[in-house]
Design an enzyme around this catalytic site. Structure first.
Site, PDB file in Angstrom:
ATOM      1  N   CYS A 134     -58.945  38.495  88.576  1.00  0.00           N
ATOM      2  CA  CYS A 134     -58.997  39.782  87.877  1.00  0.00           C
ATOM      3  C   CYS A 134     -58.943  40.964  88.847  1.00  0.00           C
ATOM      4  CB  CYS A 134     -60.253  39.843  87.015  1.00  0.00           C
ATOM      5  SG  CYS A 134     -60.261  38.526  85.776  1.00  0.00           S
ATOM      6  N   CYS A 182     -55.715  39.272  84.444  1.00  0.00           N
ATOM      7  CA  CYS A 182     -56.900  39.806  83.780  1.00  0.00           C
ATOM      8  C   CYS A 182     -57.389  41.079  84.472  1.00  0.00           C
ATOM      9  CB  CYS A 182     -58.015  38.761  83.784  1.00  0.00           C
ATOM     10  SG  CYS A 182     -58.315  38.047  85.415  1.00  0.00           S
TER      11      CYS A 182
END
Ligand code: JS2
Length: 268
Positions: free
Chosen positions: A92, A174
């Protein structure tokens, strides 16, 4: 006596000759068996840089996608077993996408993996980057020449791999994702590109919070963040994903690549 002596020597020579020929044949067979194709040894040597994988198993799964198949009939799904065996890990706020900026992007991520990683920094991406391969019906070999070009036929082994890998990479993206687009071309967000046709459609909110576009500006710049194609990108982006775009000079990107003391967020 003389004749007998001569035939004996002749006989001996024949035996030696036969032994030498047999040894050469055995040698060739063994060599053939052990000698991996240049492509296979490249695959395995690149793969072995990533310790936690069974590279032989990955090589077998990879071959199953295209070996002994018509090189224009290798669908994207053919690589699913390979991707499943070496799945992309979500990282992420660190995942970088790009379009027509391959060298600038990799020049940066090669030095600043603390900031961003691209598909080509993953195992499968790095193993197959800049390689060409295909199979032929009736053959168990991997060919690196005589293979169909990228746009010669839709389902060619190389194109199908990168579409499959890009889709899987985008599916695990993400947080805040970044995309480096080119200010040196007149359509930075090109609907034909893998970024536009495969990756952006897989950017889903709330998994992905924000898309930061970095427009790479070089002296010959003809586009920037105000280019009309970026409006298409904003429209194509899943609602709920925030969009930003910054024009960043190539020299600034290279400077940040060269100076790890510059914090990732301070690069641009
Ligand atoms: C043939 C290759 C190679 O976001 C990026 C990456 O994730 C990538 O996989 O897909 C996006 C770039 O593709 P796009 O938007 O079509 O840009 P491009 O500059 O036209 O790059 C086309 C090739 C991308 C796939 N690809 N294809 N041979 O060695 C190779 N390496 C990659 N990444």
């Amino acid at each position: 006596i003389m004749e007998h002596e001569q035939s004996r020597r002749l006989g001996k020579r024949c035996v030696i000759l036969i032994v030498i020929v047999v040894l050469i044949v055995i040698g060739a067979v063994v060599l053939g068996l052990t000698l991996k194709s240049g492509f296979e040894s490249t695959f395995l040597s690149r793969c072995e840089k990533f310790s936690q994988y069974d590279c032989k198993e990955l090589w077998d799964l990879f071959q199953q996608a295209y070996v002994n198949k018509d090189p224009c009939n290798v669908p994207v799904e053919a690589y699913n077993p390979l991707i499943a065996a070496a799945p992309f890990k979500p990282q992420c706020n660190k995942m970088m996408f790009w379009s027509k900026t391959k060298d600038v992007v990799h020049g940066f991520t090669a030095k600043r993996k603390d900031c961003f990683v691209t598909l080509e920094d993953t195992l499968l991406g790095s193993v197959l980057d800049d390689l060409t391969w295909c199979g032929k019906e009736g053959s168990k070999d991997t060919f690196t020449t005589g293979c169909p070009g990228w746009s010669e036929c839709e389902n060619n082994p190389v194109r199908s791999f990168w579409i499959c890998a890009s889709a899987a990479f985008a599916d695990v993206a993400c947080g805040d994702v970044t995309a480096m687009l080119s200010g040196s071309i007149n359509t930075p967000f090109n609907p034909e590109s893998i970024f536009a046709s495969v990756e952006v459609p897989r950017f889903k909110s709330p998994r992905i919070k924000k898309l930061d576009v970095v427009m790479v500006i070089q002296k010959n710049a003809i586009s920037n963040c105000n280019h009309s194609s970026l409006k298409n990108l904003m429209q194509a982006l899943d609602k709920g994903i925030t969009y930003s775009c910054k024009d960043v000079s190539k020299s600034r990107i290279q400077e940040c690549g060269a100076k790890p003391e510059i914090a990732c967020g301070a690069c641009w």
